[in-house]
Design a protein around this motif. Structure first.
Motif, PDB file in Angstrom:
ATOM      1  N   PRO A   1      35.069  39.287  32.923  1.00  0.00           N
ATOM      2  CA  PRO A   1      33.742  39.086  33.501  1.00  0.00           C
ATOM      3  C   PRO A   1      33.525  37.699  34.090  1.00  0.00           C
ATOM      4  O   PRO A   1      32.735  37.530  35.009  1.00  0.00           O
ATOM      5  N   VAL A   2      34.212  36.681  33.562  1.00  0.00           N
ATOM      6  CA  VAL A   2      34.091  35.307  34.067  1.00  0.00           C
ATOM      7  C   VAL A   2      35.482  34.837  34.464  1.00  0.00           C
ATOM      8  O   VAL A   2      36.398  34.836  33.642  1.00  0.00           O
ATOM      9  N   ARG A   3      35.658  34.417  35.715  1.00  0.00           N
ATOM     10  CA  ARG A   3      37.002  34.164  36.240  1.00  0.00           C
ATOM     11  C   ARG A   3      37.510  32.750  35.983  1.00  0.00           C
ATOM     12  O   ARG A   3      38.697  32.509  36.051  1.00  0.00           O
ATOM     13  N   GLY A   4      36.632  31.809  35.693  1.00  0.00           N
ATOM     14  CA  GLY A   4      37.072  30.433  35.496  1.00  0.00           C
ATOM     15  C   GLY A   4      37.571  29.819  36.795  1.00  0.00           C
ATOM     16  O   GLY A   4      37.470  30.405  37.873  1.00  0.00           O
ATOM     17  N   LYS A   5      38.149  28.620  36.686  1.00  0.00           N
ATOM     18  CA  LYS A   5      38.636  27.907  37.864  1.00  0.00           C
ATOM     19  C   LYS A   5      40.158  27.980  37.920  1.00  0.00           C
ATOM     20  O   LYS A   5      40.824  28.051  36.892  1.00  0.00           O
ATOM     21  N   ILE A   6      40.688  27.929  39.124  1.00  0.00           N
ATOM     22  CA  ILE A   6      42.141  27.864  39.278  1.00  0.00           C
ATOM     23  C   ILE A   6      42.639  26.601  38.562  1.00  0.00           C
ATOM     24  O   ILE A   6      42.106  25.514  38.753  1.00  0.00           O
ATOM     25  N   GLY A   7      43.645  26.767  37.723  1.00  0.00           N
ATOM     26  CA  GLY A   7      44.169  25.646  36.976  1.00  0.00           C
ATOM     27  C   GLY A   7      43.503  25.426  35.628  1.00  0.00           C
ATOM     28  O   GLY A   7      43.959  24.594  34.835  1.00  0.00           O
ATOM     29  N   GLU A   8      42.419  26.163  35.350  1.00  0.00           N
ATOM     30  CA  GLU A   8      41.712  25.997  34.077  1.00  0.00           C
ATOM     31  C   GLU A   8      42.509  26.618  32.933  1.00  0.00           C
ATOM     32  O   GLU A   8      43.142  27.659  33.078  1.00  0.00           O
TER      33      GLU A   8
ATOM     34  N   PRO B   1      39.111  40.257  42.587  1.00  0.00           N
ATOM     35  CA  PRO B   1      37.672  40.551  42.542  1.00  0.00           C
ATOM     36  C   PRO B   1      37.144  40.834  41.138  1.00  0.00           C
ATOM     37  O   PRO B   1      36.017  40.447  40.806  1.00  0.00           O
ATOM     38  N   GLN B   2      37.950  41.511  40.294  1.00  0.00           N
ATOM     39  CA  GLN B   2      37.451  41.892  38.977  1.00  0.00           C
ATOM     40  C   GLN B   2      37.965  41.020  37.839  1.00  0.00           C
ATOM     41  O   GLN B   2      37.735  41.317  36.668  1.00  0.00           O
ATOM     42  N   GLY B   3      38.664  39.923  38.166  1.00  0.00           N
ATOM     43  CA  GLY B   3      39.182  39.092  37.091  1.00  0.00           C
ATOM     44  C   GLY B   3      40.095  37.994  37.592  1.00  0.00           C
ATOM     45  O   GLY B   3      39.848  37.393  38.637  1.00  0.00           O
ATOM     46  N   PHE B   4      41.189  37.745  36.877  1.00  0.00           N
ATOM     47  CA  PHE B   4      42.099  36.679  37.270  1.00  0.00           C
ATOM     48  C   PHE B   4      43.485  36.899  36.672  1.00  0.00           C
ATOM     49  O   PHE B   4      43.674  37.702  35.751  1.00  0.00           O
TER      50      PHE B   4
ATOM     51  N   GLU C   1      33.617  32.710  24.660  1.00  0.00           N
ATOM     52  CA  GLU C   1      34.533  33.841  24.543  1.00  0.00           C
ATOM     53  C   GLU C   1      33.995  35.046  25.307  1.00  0.00           C
ATOM     54  O   GLU C   1      32.795  35.293  25.334  1.00  0.00           O
ATOM     55  N   TYR C   2      34.921  35.799  25.906  1.00  0.00           N
ATOM     56  CA  TYR C   2      34.560  36.968  26.705  1.00  0.00           C
ATOM     57  C   TYR C   2      35.560  38.097  26.438  1.00  0.00           C
ATOM     58  O   TYR C   2      36.726  37.838  26.137  1.00  0.00           O
ATOM     59  N   PRO C   3      35.136  39.346  26.570  1.00  0.00           N
ATOM     60  CA  PRO C   3      36.078  40.467  26.428  1.00  0.00           C
ATOM     61  C   PRO C   3      36.939  40.595  27.673  1.00  0.00           C
ATOM     62  O   PRO C   3      36.565  40.131  28.760  1.00  0.00           O
ATOM     63  N   CYS C   4      38.098  41.231  27.545  1.00  0.00           N
ATOM     64  CA  CYS C   4      38.975  41.418  28.698  1.00  0.00           C
ATOM     65  C   CYS C   4      39.863  42.636  28.485  1.00  0.00           C
ATOM     66  O   CYS C   4      39.939  43.192  27.384  1.00  0.00           O
ATOM     67  N   GLN C   5      40.517  43.041  29.572  1.00  0.00           N
ATOM     68  CA  GLN C   5      41.508  44.118  29.511  1.00  0.00           C
ATOM     69  C   GLN C   5      42.590  43.818  30.527  1.00  0.00           C
ATOM     70  O   GLN C   5      42.301  43.537  31.692  1.00  0.00           O
ATOM     71  N   THR C   6      43.837  43.868  30.093  1.00  0.00           N
ATOM     72  CA  THR C   6      44.932  43.550  31.003  1.00  0.00           C
ATOM     73  C   THR C   6      45.177  44.683  31.999  1.00  0.00           C
ATOM     74  O   THR C   6      44.924  45.853  31.715  1.00  0.00           O
TER      75      THR C   6
END
Length: 206
Positions: free
Chosen positions: A57-64, A85-88, A39-44
């Motif tokens: 902070p962690v972008r993961g993979k396309i399709g994940e 650059p800062q997210g997904f 789990e990671y924090p995020c902001q829309t």
């Protein structure tokens, strides 16, 4: 029937779909989980009923697959569609009823921003899945209690025993607080330090 008349229903449907998926620029705090269940924090940055763009902070993979808990919106899930650059950005997989609910929330948020209304987090309350807790008094006495709801700044708590007096310092689980209100069958407490927004979901344990 003319060609224009035949196209009208399709055009109307596309306009409706665009309205349902209209993106609203709104900064909602939350947290997300990727396929590895970390789990990671995020902001829309912006949100629509069909997807969201967020700082992460962690972008993961396309399709994940991604599962996110966003304030005002709740739980949403989908797949990562692109990186920034800062997210997904990710798509939101949801039934029509859920999408309509998200659209209503986004409309409310957009109107609130347009009207310049203040954001009052004190009234955003959640009901924890595991509501049972222990309240510790200054005397060291411990009371079994049930959390009714929680916000970033405090909690309403059901007690079956004598209520601590107003202003009394208490510890709810491991969270320091003070009693600020009595009601029939319980108390309201204010936390000494506000909770972190990424803690505020139904899995919270004080």
């Amino acid at each position: 029937m003319t060609a224009q008349q035949a196209r009208a229903p399709r055009l109307a449907a596309r306009r409706l779909e665009r309205r349902r998926h209209q993106r609203v620029q709104v900064a909602l705090l939350g947290r997300y989980m990727l396929a590895d269940r970390q789990e990671y924090p995020c902001q829309t940055i912006d949100v629509s009923p069909g997807g969201a763009l967020m700082i992460a902070p962690v972008r993961g993979k396309i399709g994940e697959r991604v599962v996110a808990y966003l304030e005002h919106i709740g739980r949403v899930e989908g797949e990562i569609t692109r990186h920034i650059p800062q997210g997904f950005a990710f798509s939101i997989s949801a039934a029509i009823r859920k999408r309509d609910k998200i659209a209503s929330q986004l409309t409310w948020l957009a109107n609130r921003q347009a009207l310049g209304l203040p954001e009052d987090r004190r009234h955003e309350r959640i009901v924890p899945r595991s509501p049972m807790t222990i309240i510790k008094l200054e005397s060291g006495r411990e009371l079994e209690a049930r959390i009714i709801d929680v916000s970033l700044s405090g909690s309403a708590i059901s007690l079956e025993v004598t209520r601590p007096p107003l202003g009394a310092a208490v510890t709810v689980g491991s969270t320091n607080a003070k009693v600020v209100r009595h009601f029939q069958g319980g108390i309201a407490v204010e936390f000494r330090l506000a909770l972190s927004p990424d803690r505020l979901d139904e899995n919270i344990i004080l």
